[in-house]
Design a protein around this motif. Structure first.
Motif, PDB file in Angstrom:
ATOM      1  N   GLU A  88       0.811  -1.210   0.000  1.00 16.60           N
ATOM      2  CA  GLU A  88       0.000   0.000   0.000  1.00 16.60           C
ATOM      3  C   GLU A  88       0.851   1.270   0.000  1.00 16.60           C
ATOM      4  OE1 GLU A  88      -3.053   0.002  -0.585  1.00 16.60           O
ATOM      5  OE2 GLU A  88      -3.501  -2.122  -0.271  1.00 16.60           O
ATOM      6  N   SER A  89       2.162   1.120   0.139  1.00 15.16           N
ATOM      7  CA  SER A  89       3.045   2.282   0.033  1.00 15.16           C
ATOM      8  C   SER A  89       2.912   2.879  -1.360  1.00 15.16           C
ATOM      9  CB  SER A  89       4.493   1.878   0.287  1.00 15.16           C
ATOM     10  OG  SER A  89       4.663   1.385   1.595  1.00 15.16           O
ATOM     11  N   ASP A 146       5.899   4.250   4.970  1.00 15.16           N
ATOM     12  CA  ASP A 146       5.199   5.283   4.195  1.00 15.16           C
ATOM     13  C   ASP A 146       3.987   5.800   4.978  1.00 15.16           C
ATOM     14  OD1 ASP A 146       4.773   6.980   2.082  1.00 15.16           O
ATOM     15  OD2 ASP A 146       4.152   5.439   0.664  1.00 15.16           O
ATOM     16  N   ASP A 148       0.904   5.131   4.570  1.00 13.01           N
ATOM     17  CA  ASP A 148      -0.269   4.260   4.518  1.00 13.01           C
ATOM     18  C   ASP A 148      -0.748   3.852   5.904  1.00 13.01           C
ATOM     19  OD1 ASP A 148       2.186   2.899   4.616  1.00 13.01           O
ATOM     20  OD2 ASP A 148       1.280   1.030   3.957  1.00 13.01           O
ATOM     21  N   PHE A 158      -5.226   4.217   9.004  1.00  6.99           N
ATOM     22  CA  PHE A 158      -4.855   3.548   7.768  1.00  6.99           C
ATOM     23  C   PHE A 158      -5.347   4.340   6.553  1.00  6.99           C
ATOM     24  CE2 PHE A 158      -5.382   0.616  11.218  1.00  6.99           C
ATOM     25  CZ  PHE A 158      -4.245  -0.173  11.158  1.00  6.99           C
ATOM     26  N   TYR A 159      -4.497   4.373   5.516  1.00 10.43           N
ATOM     27  CA  TYR A 159      -4.802   5.169   4.331  1.00 10.43           C
ATOM     28  C   TYR A 159      -4.407   4.422   3.059  1.00 10.43           C
ATOM     29  CZ  TYR A 159      -5.099   9.086   7.629  1.00 10.43           C
ATOM     30  OH  TYR A 159      -5.442   9.903   8.686  1.00 10.43           O
ATOM     31  N   LYS A 160      -5.181   4.642   2.008  1.00 16.10           N
ATOM     32  CA  LYS A 160      -4.840   4.141   0.684  1.00 16.10           C
ATOM     33  C   LYS A 160      -4.673   5.332  -0.246  1.00 16.10           C
ATOM     34  CE  LYS A 160      -6.927   0.648  -1.217  1.00 16.10           C
ATOM     35  NZ  LYS A 160      -5.837  -0.336  -1.458  1.00 16.10           N
ATOM     36  N   PHE A 161      -3.639   5.287  -1.082  1.00 12.84           N
ATOM     37  CA  PHE A 161      -3.418   6.366  -2.038  1.00 12.84           C
ATOM     38  C   PHE A 161      -4.341   6.168  -3.234  1.00 12.84           C
ATOM     39  CE2 PHE A 161      -0.790   8.569  -5.326  1.00 12.84           C
ATOM     40  CZ  PHE A 161      -0.865   9.833  -4.758  1.00 12.84           C
ATOM     41  N   TRP A 167      -4.249  10.732  -0.237  1.00 11.25           N
ATOM     42  CA  TRP A 167      -4.469   9.542   0.566  1.00 11.25           C
ATOM     43  C   TRP A 167      -5.902   9.564   1.089  1.00 11.25           C
ATOM     44  CZ3 TRP A 167      -0.707   5.830   1.122  1.00 11.25           C
ATOM     45  CH2 TRP A 167       0.600   6.187   0.788  1.00 11.25           C
ATOM     46  N   GLU A 169      -8.454   7.951   3.892  1.00 11.08           N
ATOM     47  CA  GLU A 169      -8.459   7.179   5.124  1.00 11.08           C
ATOM     48  C   GLU A 169      -9.425   6.004   5.034  1.00 11.08           C
ATOM     49  OE1 GLU A 169      -8.674   7.639   9.985  1.00 11.08           O
ATOM     50  OE2 GLU A 169      -9.183   9.372   8.723  1.00 11.08           O
ATOM     51  N   MET A 184      -3.274  -4.497   6.619  1.00 15.54           N
ATOM     52  CA  MET A 184      -2.241  -3.464   6.572  1.00 15.54           C
ATOM     53  C   MET A 184      -1.379  -3.495   7.829  1.00 15.54           C
ATOM     54  SD  MET A 184      -4.518  -0.417   4.828  1.00 15.54           S
ATOM     55  CE  MET A 184      -3.208   0.814   4.744  1.00 15.54           C
TER      56      MET A 184
END
Length: 241
Positions: A88-89, A146, A148, A158-161, A167, A169, A184
């Protein structure tokens, strides 16, 4: 299995053969306990770090070049080192790091080629993900942390780009998102336990610069995305290089 063997007079049981300690952690029996406490945000993490740091060095930096230098200074002979990131980075290219392409052939080159080969893990250009190193190990690693997974207000978030500008959340509103968040967290658990002898954790500074128009140079790498994680790791006593 025990039920099938317990009545066999040719079977001998010995507690001395029980593998109570991971072979990967031969220089620090409590590494797994430390990683668990770190990720679970347990107060025992700081004390566990003190117990293992002399046998199993774990250091912290915000500078990827310092991390690479630390790794180069540690490895001897045929020992292997490498950079690790989660799948996920997303914002690692500004640091001169690229993701190891998928496929068995690339993994073979990464793990086996000599340090003068740019495809080798020791070259510290291609980073492997938790999927690519699951069940594998190196002597020394750099975990590039990173944005994420971030430590914010006393908890992991937690985050996804989105692949373009920001990003997003991830919150536990559905079962699938709950599973994603668990995954994650576990990805960092995997990467924190891939090194036999020691590791450096690099939490980038981010980019806090603005252009002449007043806009962020890189709004996907703001310092606030990384600072909380860095401060948390440092609060555990992890020594900075």
């Amino acid at each position: 299995m025990n039920e099938l063997l317990e009545k066999n007079d040719k079977v001998t049981y010995s507690d001395n053969l029980h593998l109570a300690v991971s072979l990967r952690s031969y220089r620090a029996e409590k590494l797994s306990a430390f990683v668990h406490a770190l990720l679970a945000l347990e107060p025992t993490a700081a004390e566990l770090y003190k117990e293992i740091k002399d046998k199993y060095p774990i250091v912290l930096t915000r500078d990827m070049e310092k991390a690479k230098r630390w790794l180069h200074d540690k490895v001897r002979g045929t020992e292997r080192t490498g950079v690790l990131i989660t799948k996920e980075s997303a914002r690692f290219k500004p640091l001169g790091i690229h993701v190891l392409p998928s496929g068995d052939e690339n993994a073979v080159h990464w793990l086996l080629e000599d340090k003068i080969d740019t495809r080798a893990s020791n070259y510290l250009e291609d980073a492997a993900t938790e999927i690519q190193v699951q069940g594998l190990e190196l002597d020394y690693t750099c975990l590039l942390w990173d944005a994420d997974m971030r430590y914010e207000n006393g908890e992991w978030r937690f985050y996804k780009f989105n692949g373009q500008t920001k990003w997003v959340e991830q919150t536990p509103t559905t079962e699938s998102k709950q599973d994603l968040m668990k995954y994650m967290l576990n990805a960092y658990r995997v990467l924190l336990t891939r090194a036999r002898a020691g590791m450096v954790i690099c939490v980038p500074e981010g980019n806090g610069n603005k252009n002449p128009s007043g806009f962020w140079e890189d709004s996907t790498r703001l310092p606030e995305y990384y600072n909380g994680t860095y401060k948390y790791l440092k609060s555990l006593g992890i020594e900075e290089i």
